[in-house]
Design a protein around this motif. Sequence first.
Motif, PDB file in Angstrom:
ATOM      1  N   ALA A 436       0.854  -1.148  -0.152  1.00 22.06           N
ATOM      2  CA  ALA A 436       0.060  -0.080   0.040  1.00 22.06           C
ATOM      3  C   ALA A 436       0.943   1.221  -0.154  1.00 22.06           C
ATOM      4  O   ALA A 436       1.182   1.887   0.962  1.00 22.06           O
ATOM      5  CB  ALA A 436      -1.024  -0.169   1.082  1.00 22.06           C
ATOM      6  N   PRO A 437       1.414   1.501  -1.283  1.00 21.77           N
ATOM      7  CA  PRO A 437       2.424   2.700  -1.181  1.00 21.77           C
ATOM      8  C   PRO A 437       1.513   4.105  -0.868  1.00 21.77           C
ATOM      9  O   PRO A 437       2.317   4.959  -0.316  1.00 21.77           O
ATOM     10  CB  PRO A 437       2.789   2.860  -2.664  1.00 21.77           C
ATOM     11  CG  PRO A 437       2.148   1.497  -3.372  1.00 21.77           C
ATOM     12  CD  PRO A 437       1.014   1.174  -2.462  1.00 21.77           C
ATOM     13  N   GLN A 438       0.446   4.283  -0.731  1.00 20.51           N
ATOM     14  CA  GLN A 438      -0.008   5.465  -0.363  1.00 20.51           C
ATOM     15  C   GLN A 438      -0.245   5.384   1.075  1.00 20.51           C
ATOM     16  O   GLN A 438      -0.919   6.696   1.498  1.00 20.51           O
ATOM     17  CB  GLN A 438      -1.469   5.668  -1.016  1.00 20.51           C
ATOM     18  CG  GLN A 438      -2.659   4.785  -0.333  1.00 20.51           C
ATOM     19  CD  GLN A 438      -2.517   3.348  -0.657  1.00 20.51           C
ATOM     20  OE1 GLN A 438      -1.605   2.631  -1.561  1.00 20.51           O
ATOM     21  NE2 GLN A 438      -3.388   2.418  -0.177  1.00 20.51           N
ATOM     22  N   MET A 439      -0.011   4.468   1.917  1.00 21.28           N
ATOM     23  CA  MET A 439      -0.408   4.577   3.340  1.00 21.28           C
ATOM     24  C   MET A 439       0.721   4.946   3.958  1.00 21.28           C
ATOM     25  O   MET A 439       2.132   4.824   3.685  1.00 21.28           O
ATOM     26  CB  MET A 439      -0.163   3.107   3.594  1.00 21.28           C
ATOM     27  CG  MET A 439      -1.347   3.016   4.672  1.00 21.28           C
ATOM     28  SD  MET A 439      -1.638   1.196   4.908  1.00 21.28           S
ATOM     29  CE  MET A 439      -3.049   1.254   5.972  1.00 21.28           C
ATOM     30  N   SER A 440       0.679   5.999   4.953  1.00 24.27           N
ATOM     31  CA  SER A 440       1.878   6.307   5.846  1.00 24.27           C
ATOM     32  C   SER A 440       2.328   5.271   6.711  1.00 24.27           C
ATOM     33  O   SER A 440       1.535   4.392   7.004  1.00 24.27           O
ATOM     34  CB  SER A 440       1.201   7.471   6.626  1.00 24.27           C
ATOM     35  OG  SER A 440       0.385   6.984   7.730  1.00 24.27           O
ATOM     36  N   SER A 441       3.461   5.402   7.284  1.00 20.22           N
ATOM     37  CA  SER A 441       4.055   4.472   8.209  1.00 20.22           C
ATOM     38  C   SER A 441       3.306   4.401   9.791  1.00 20.22           C
ATOM     39  O   SER A 441       3.006   3.400  10.161  1.00 20.22           O
ATOM     40  CB  SER A 441       5.298   4.814   8.466  1.00 20.22           C
ATOM     41  OG  SER A 441       5.832   5.964   8.859  1.00 20.22           O
ATOM     42  N   ALA A 442       2.620   5.587  10.063  1.00 22.02           N
ATOM     43  CA  ALA A 442       1.862   5.652  11.212  1.00 22.02           C
ATOM     44  C   ALA A 442       0.441   4.566  10.953  1.00 22.02           C
ATOM     45  O   ALA A 442       0.093   4.067  11.893  1.00 22.02           O
ATOM     46  CB  ALA A 442       1.583   6.911  11.696  1.00 22.02           C
ATOM     47  N   GLN A 443       0.037   4.902   9.776  1.00 20.41           N
ATOM     48  CA  GLN A 443      -1.284   4.158   9.633  1.00 20.41           C
ATOM     49  C   GLN A 443      -1.086   2.786   9.540  1.00 20.41           C
ATOM     50  O   GLN A 443      -1.606   1.655   9.992  1.00 20.41           O
ATOM     51  CB  GLN A 443      -1.901   4.448   8.292  1.00 20.41           C
ATOM     52  CG  GLN A 443      -2.515   5.802   8.433  1.00 20.41           C
ATOM     53  CD  GLN A 443      -2.930   6.590   7.157  1.00 20.41           C
ATOM     54  OE1 GLN A 443      -2.642   5.869   5.771  1.00 20.41           O
ATOM     55  NE2 GLN A 443      -3.905   7.382   6.999  1.00 20.41           N
ATOM     56  N   ALA A 444       0.056   2.122   8.731  1.00 22.84           N
ATOM     57  CA  ALA A 444       0.512   0.702   8.603  1.00 22.84           C
ATOM     58  C   ALA A 444       0.771   0.216   9.784  1.00 22.84           C
ATOM     59  O   ALA A 444       0.718  -0.813  10.376  1.00 22.84           O
ATOM     60  CB  ALA A 444       1.653   0.899   7.584  1.00 22.84           C
TER      61      ALA A 444
END
Length: 496
Positions: A436-444
């Motif tokens: 999920a390249p659009q996802m931020s590391s905080a969300q991931a």
Amino acid sequence: MWSVEEARHYDRRAQDFGVGFLSLMEVAGAKAAARWVTQLPKGRGLVLAGPGHNGGDALVVARYLARDHDTDVCFPLVEPQFAGAKGLKQAAIAHGARVVEVDDVIPSVAHYAWVVDGIFGTGFHGNLDPTVAQIFESISAAGTAMYVLDILSGVDADSGAYQGPPLAIASTVTFGGAKWGHFGYPGALYTGPLTIADIGLEWPTNGDGWISPKWAYDHRPALAVGAHKYQRGRVAVVGGSVAMTGAPVMAGMAALRAGAGLVQLIVPHKARRRMAVPEPLMVWPSTGRGLLTTQDLEQLMRADVIIFGPGMGRETGVLALEQVVGLGKPLIVDADGLYWLAKRPDLRLPARSLLTPHSGEMGMLLGISAAVVDHNRVSAFHQAYRRYQTTLVLKGLYTLTGDAQILVNTANTPALATAGSGDVLSGIVAGILASAPQMSSAQAAALATYVHGWSGIHAARHHGRSVVATDLIECLGQAWHSVETEEEPPQLPQWI
Ligand SMILES: NC(=O)C1=CN([C@@H]2O[C@H](COP(=O)(O)OP(=O)(O)OC[C@H]3O[C@@H](n4cnc5c(N)ncnc54)[C@H](OP(=O)(O)O)[C@@H]3O)[C@@H](O)[C@H]2O)[C@@H](O)CC1
Ligand SMILES: [K+]
């Protein structure tokens, strides 16, 4: 999620609007009583009321409960002093509550079927008063079920620190918002099922909170239809050593099951010879001896996300860490990788990177002990974020994830405390980040922690107390299903 200061702020705001504290107290007490009235064990109960507003809540609760249950009220210190407290006491008595003296209560606590704790709430500071400590010792020995107003008396509402005896908490009803102490150590052990009563205060706007089923559903990455394995994201795991061959394998398998299209392990060639590698994983033996070779780096350049550390050991690693950071790829530093990072706190990690320490590793990163970390996990988290400027996952009973804003994981189970569980978590984060390249590391980080927790819950349902890390990987499919169906984890706080 509120600090004590924030709780006071919203309280003051309500007063500014003309909503008096007696009305807030009335709603708080009435909602707590409504939550408990049908679930209290049969038999006479004891309501403990303290000197402040928590004691006022207790008097309201006593008034409601006394209509259905034999209810004694005791003031272990002094009666609440605020204006209107006398009236609340008289009203409770008029509804059938009986006031008992503390000297009579202490020897007979074991006779009560239930206890409501309204001694101290967010106003507690210092050490537990000796009389209260004595009552708690007796309740602890008797194992009586406790029903807690706001937060267990003696627990620091900001940190969760608590010096008193262990108690069996049947329920905690807190007001307006959850407090950090409900999720700290050991406060989380003395919260029990948590209910948050909406008492009409404003909603917090600080962005801190917990991961709800809806949040997880809304943030789950869609599987790219028609994508081939290279487009689904490629993960590389740098780790493994002769003594620890399993860790990179578990991280790699978890990354695949979390959505990565392709996973490659980069391990010392001596370790490679001892490894049993499942078919879906690719392995690249490195001859670099602590330094990655040009060929290793060429392999790593093809990855979308790199995990650095699982099973790496503490003989060599700092040079490889510098090399990997230099590649500029999103980096998950885990396990022994954190040991090496602690030696180079000056290294600036690439965008979308994250660190996944447990308390001991967090202590290493900050130069303090694990006990100091656990004494105030939120404060340690903020400190680490300031120092490393990257997303963090602080693992524990309630794992904290995020950056400047923290999300608490509610899909947690003791089953996760098993060797290799951390490797599985870093694999899940990597799989999500890569696919999920659009996802931020905080969300991931938050989503991965939640999915990992659900794996643990499903694994415990299958294997009881015998869960091992490979079971967590097996249960990832079910964990994703729980996300898809917005299933509620057992420890999810409830609103009333
Ligand atoms: N947020 C909201 O809007 C709402 C909040 N509400 C409720 O109010 C609660 C907060 O009330 P609060 O501020 O009066 O504090 P509380 O916890 O009752 O204790 C303070 C008293 O304890 C004493 N004391 C402290 N430590 C002590 C020690 N070690 N040993 C001995 N004594 C000690 C302290 O003494 P002092 O510090 O003054 O010396 C003071 O007398 C909150 O938790 C919630 O239940 C609801 O009514 C609804 C609206
Ligand atoms: K309390």
